[in-house]
Design an enzyme around this catalytic site. Structure first.
Site, PDB file in Angstrom:
ATOM      1  CG  ASP A  14      -1.977   1.044   1.200  1.00  0.00           C
ATOM      2  OD1 ASP A  14      -2.160   1.666   0.131  1.00  0.00           O
ATOM      3  OD2 ASP A  14      -2.640   1.245   2.234  1.00  0.00           O
ATOM      4  CG  ASP A 110      -3.103   3.873  -3.647  1.00  0.00           C
ATOM      5  OD1 ASP A 110      -4.087   3.242  -4.049  1.00  0.00           O
ATOM      6  OD2 ASP A 110      -3.131   4.604  -2.638  1.00  0.00           O
ATOM      7  CD  GLU A 111      -5.353  -1.126  -0.885  1.00  0.00           C
ATOM      8  OE1 GLU A 111      -5.676  -1.820   0.095  1.00  0.00           O
ATOM      9  OE2 GLU A 111      -6.025  -0.149  -1.280  1.00  0.00           O
TER      10      GLU A 111
END
Length: 365
Positions: A14, A110-111
């Site tokens: 993350d 983003d994860e």
């Protein structure tokens, strides 16, 4: 002797305050400042996409109304998102992941989850792989990421959030049950604010409290999710990392402390929801043809109404006009609405976006 148990090796990566960190990296004047990426506070219905850690110290968080964020942090700098820049960074991050495994399940730009049970480089140790990924992101992109390592997705995701920013946390199989027992119920991924409040009202404050209930009791109290809670509090999560998952729908919804009784007040809330949905679609690079509005009434009955188009849409203007048309024709006389939701489906992704698999499972939060 019994065979030694074999476990999957799952990493949840993350990025730390992703959008804000990219802005601070690219623009020196923002470094060390309280930065908020998202709708401007003067704009009706704007929400925070991401806040820098300097802003988070004042209580600012994602999905918060921009006006609330400004009130909490008056000196914050607001900037509009640059989604093209974030997608470029996301592609590079994906390339780093692919050095170690092809079993990658993105949750957003983003994860992502990574299954490194059999990693490409034969490293063998998930913690070492996570360290190398974090180092590559730092050296190649000048950004930081937090990672959680465990034997399943649920625990890995919780672990990644434990020591942010720039964290790395391992929760091994022998520690999982004890860890879950002390975890507060609001920290359980999948337990929203309403469910957490319901649990606390029942005297259920931690995983240990939940563990005292039988599976039948959990199902009686919480319905179908009760079975999931029963398993997860024991560290059981058999969901595989899905490398080729495709988003079928994206939706946002809110539950209101006081029931909505007029279409005028409902329209204000639906416009806010449409704004949030549009921003999430832009972050994911998604467009759809079918807009759905969900109404949950005071008696907990649910009604949905949809409109479909021949063109693909993601902009808030089209969404707001559509939900307005749906609302005007909805049979709501004498109805008291406790929840509203707006969703979009019937997607069509460009070939490049399919390749990147930058999908988002966004029925939040």
């Amino acid at each position: 002797m019994p065979e030694k148990a074999t476990y999957r090796k799952i990493i949840h990566v993350d990025m730390d305050a992703f959008y804000a960190s990219v802005e601070q990296r690219d623009f020196p004047q923002y470094r060390g400042k309280a930065l908020i990426v998202g709708g401007m506070p003067e704009g009706r219905g704007g929400v925070v996409a991401t806040a820098s850690y300097e802003a988070r110290k004042f209580g600012v968080h994602s999905a918060m109304p921009s006006k609330t964020a400004q009130r909490l942090c008056p000196h914050a700098i607001f900037v509009y998102p640059r989604f093209d820049a974030y997608k470029t960074v996301s592609r590079h991050i994906r390339e780093i992941f692919e050095r170690y495994t092809d079993i990658i399940e993105p949750l957003s730009l983003d994860e992502a989850y990574l299954d490194v049970t059999h990693d490409k480089q034969g490293i063998g140790y998930a913690m070492d792989i996570a360290k190398q990924i974090k180092l590559a992101i730092k050296e190649e992109l000048n950004l930081t990421a937090s990672a959680g390592v465990s034997i399943n997705k649920f625990v890995a995701k919780i672990a990644s959030d434990m020591n942010k920013p720039d964290g790395l946390t391992f929760i091994g199989p022998s520690k999982i049950e004890a860890f879950m027992e002390q975890l507060k119920v609001e920290k359980f991924h999948g337990v929203g604010k309403v469910t957490a409040a319901k649990m606390k009202a029942m005297g259920l404050h931690t995983g240990g409290d939940l563990k005292k209930l039988t599976e039948a009791e959990m199902t009686t109290r919480f319905g179908k999710p009760g079975k999931f809670y029963f398993q997860i509090v024991r560290g059981i999560d058999n969901r595989p990392v899905q490398a080729h998952r495709e988003t079928k729908s994206v939706s946002v919804e809110d539950t209101y402390q006081e029931d909505l009784t007029t279409k005028e007040t409902m329209l204000v809330e639906l416009e806010t929801l449409s704004q949030r949905l549009s921003e999430r679609l832009q972050r994911a690079g998604l467009k759809g043809r079918t807009i759905t509005v969900k109404f949950k009434f005071h008696d907990f009955t649910i009604m949905t109404r949809s409109l479909s188009f021949t063109i693909l849409i993601s902009d808030k203007e089209n969404m707001i006009q559509t939900v307005k048309n749906i609302l005007e024709n909805a049979p709501l006389k004498d109805k008291r609405v406790r929840l509203l939701g707006v969703g979009i489906s019937n997607f069509e992704l460009a070939a490049e976006k399919r390749r990147l698999n930058n999908d988002m499972q966004l029925s939040l939060f």
